[in-house]
Design a protein around this motif. Sequence first.
Motif, mmCIF file in Angstrom:
data_model
loop_
_atom_site.group_PDB
_atom_site.id
_atom_site.type_symbol
_atom_site.label_atom_id
_atom_site.label_comp_id
_atom_site.label_asym_id
_atom_site.label_seq_id
_atom_site.Cartn_x
_atom_site.Cartn_y
_atom_site.Cartn_z
ATOM 1 N N TYR A 83 -7.587 39.029 16.247
ATOM 2 C CA TYR A 83 -8.560 40.048 16.634
ATOM 3 C C TYR A 83 -8.458 41.186 15.631
ATOM 4 N N GLU A 85 -8.037 44.859 14.966
ATOM 5 C CA GLU A 85 -7.487 45.988 15.712
ATOM 6 C C GLU A 85 -8.495 47.137 15.708
ATOM 7 N N ASP A 86 -8.816 47.613 16.880
ATOM 8 C CA ASP A 86 -9.777 48.713 17.042
ATOM 9 C C ASP A 86 -11.130 48.400 16.403
ATOM 10 N N THR A 91 -7.698 44.715 9.730
ATOM 11 C CA THR A 91 -6.552 45.122 10.561
ATOM 12 C C THR A 91 -6.291 44.061 11.623
ATOM 13 N N ASP A 92 -6.328 42.810 11.209
ATOM 14 C CA ASP A 92 -6.178 41.714 12.158
ATOM 15 C C ASP A 92 -4.796 41.689 12.788
ATOM 16 N N ARG A 93 -4.774 41.284 14.033
ATOM 17 C CA ARG A 93 -3.535 41.101 14.774
ATOM 18 C C ARG A 93 -3.676 39.822 15.597
ATOM 19 N N TYR A 96 -2.507 39.444 22.100
ATOM 20 C CA TYR A 96 -1.338 39.969 22.789
ATOM 21 C C TYR A 96 -0.641 38.854 23.539
ATOM 22 N N PRO A 180 -1.535 46.829 24.419
ATOM 23 C CA PRO A 180 -2.393 47.939 23.992
ATOM 24 C C PRO A 180 -2.055 49.216 24.760
#
Length: 187
Positions: A83, A85-86, A91-93, A96, A180
Amino acid sequence: MATCRDVVSKAYRLAGIVALGDDPTADEADLGMEALQSMFDTWVSGGMFGRLTDVYKTAAYTALEGERVQTSGSPTITIPTTYAEDGQAGTDRPPYDLALIEVQDGSTRNRWLYDRSGWVDLVGLTLNSTCPLADRGLNGFAACLAEEIAGPFGDIPARLRLSASGFRQAISYKLGSTRPARTAQYF
């Protein structure tokens, strides 16, 4: 990685239903597998992995963590491996840990749980499937299942109830993973 059969067998042994070194009968293993699937279903519907937001889609869609996607017309629903990020590119992460996505298409249902390094479907598990969550503490997880299957056979010792309770608490609190940041909502 423990299989569902390993977890079921350990649960029967912990509950004292099957002797140490013995394996459950085929009927006992089937009953244990039904109890395991029911336990996952109960945990999902009870919010163990968080509340799900209902969305309805008729076209291709990439599901977000914590969504129950209901579809019509069989659109392609993508379960992503990363995903932004923001919402910012670059800024993939990964998803969770212990995030859940449920997809319902008519009578078909899948429940995808992100278990440390990848999505696993909690629906349609077999005795030979790798068991989700088992590597987070096999004794505690098997104790949870022992509570489920012990009903027709008798009660389980208090120490197993404590082990099961501790395992469920660790999963529900999700303390072992990044989550988050919460934002306050004022009404």
